[in-house]
Scaffold this active site. Structure first.
Site, PDB file in Angstrom:
ATOM      1  N   SER A 190       1.072   7.688  -0.922  1.00 38.57           N
ATOM      2  CA  SER A 190       0.917   6.232  -0.824  1.00 38.57           C
ATOM      3  C   SER A 190       1.816   5.557   0.206  1.00 38.57           C
ATOM      4  CB  SER A 190       1.156   5.587  -2.187  1.00 38.57           C
ATOM      5  OG  SER A 190       0.045   5.814  -3.019  1.00 38.57           O
ATOM      6  N   LYS A 219       0.096   3.317   2.579  1.00 36.94           N
ATOM      7  CA  LYS A 219      -0.243   1.900   2.402  1.00 36.94           C
ATOM      8  C   LYS A 219       0.552   0.964   3.315  1.00 36.94           C
ATOM      9  CE  LYS A 219      -1.935   2.402  -2.360  1.00 36.94           C
ATOM     10  NZ  LYS A 219      -1.421   3.662  -2.924  1.00 36.94           N
ATOM     11  N   SER A 237       1.545  -0.130  -5.583  1.00 33.44           N
ATOM     12  CA  SER A 237       0.765   1.014  -5.087  1.00 33.44           C
ATOM     13  C   SER A 237      -0.620   1.094  -5.717  1.00 33.44           C
ATOM     14  CB  SER A 237       1.529   2.328  -5.311  1.00 33.44           C
ATOM     15  OG  SER A 237       1.313   3.208  -4.244  1.00 33.44           O
ATOM     16  N   LYS A 245       8.389   1.710   0.477  1.00 34.20           N
ATOM     17  CA  LYS A 245       7.140   2.199  -0.133  1.00 34.20           C
ATOM     18  C   LYS A 245       7.389   3.556  -0.758  1.00 34.20           C
ATOM     19  CE  LYS A 245       3.000   1.820  -1.446  1.00 34.20           C
ATOM     20  NZ  LYS A 245       3.479   2.525  -2.657  1.00 34.20           N
TER      21      LYS A 245
END
Length: 244
Positions: A30, A33, A87, A192
């Protein structure tokens, strides 16, 4: 350092303070993202536009579930908020589908932006990271973090502790996927997290610590807490070194 891949750099001087397997190409889950958010914001599409989750946004690779049901709608800015902070995978998928030219054009834009940033060992095949084919290196992700930092909304949303959205009569509360966010001893500019089995537990961050700005990349850690413990260990070691 328990993460299998690690990189820490002084954001202001570009001095590499720690590197471990930092040029190894690996799945990034993720962390993808951050690039998804960059491509969405670069397109300058109206943030108030309403996007609806469809069957095309379901994860058919890893079989993960989502709290956003097919048929539910949120505006683009809320989808972006949930994708970065918590997320939310279907939110990221919907953002890509509502891009001009659809998801294929979106993924092409992700790869074009990576090339533009000099991320020569990075490749994307989907917008949320639920695939082992989204790959990068710690050195490339350092460039991604620096690029993401240039966007005020990415800084704000990725470091928000919690956020709730309303869908009909439902209020859905979400929390940040990074347990360091909101802690008084951590000043995080952008971050992140990521996890799939193939990537291990990952985190990237730009943090202000002990008078300097650091970019931290920890990838392929075993156990949810290892990446955060590694970040704390690095901070402690650097602080001790400064005061010697």
């Amino acid at each position: 350092m328990k993460s299998k891949i690690a990189l820490v750099e002084d954001a202001n001087t570009s001095e590499v303070l720690l590197a471990k397997n930092a040029d190894k190409v690996t799945p990034i889950a993720s962390i993808t993202k951050l690039m998804t958010a960059i491509v969405v914001l670069d397109a300058k599409l109206p943030l108030e536009d309403v996007l609806t989750i469809s069957n095309a946004d379901r994860d058919r690779v890893m079989g993960t579930t989502s709290r956003l049901n097919v048929g539910w709608s949120l505006n683009r800015v809320d989808m972006l908020h949930l994708a970065l902070m918590s997320s939310e995978n279907r939110a990221a998928a919907a953002l890509s589908r509502y891009y001009p030219g659809g998801r294929p054009a979106f993924i092409a834009a992700m790869n074009a932006r990576a090339a533009e940033l000099g991320m020569s060992n990075t490749h994307f095949v989907n917008p949320n990271g639920l695939t082992s084919e989204n790959v990068s290196t710690a050195f490339d992700l350092l460039k991604l973090v620096q690029a993401a930092y240039q966007y005020p909304l990415i800084r704000e949303f990725s470091t928000d502790r919690n956020y709730s959205v309303q869908i009909g009569r439902r209020i859905l509360p979400y929390v940040n996927s990074n347990r360091l966010v909101g802690r008084p001893d951590w000043d995080i500019d952008v971050q992140k997290t990521g996890f799939i089995n193939d990537s291990g537990h990952c985190v990237v961050m730009r943090v202000n610590a002990d008078g300097r700005t650091l970019i931290m990349v920890f990838l392929d850690a075993i156990g949810k807490l290892t990446r955060f413990a590694d970040a704390q260990r690095v901070r402690t070691q650097l602080a001790l070194a400064q005061h010697k």
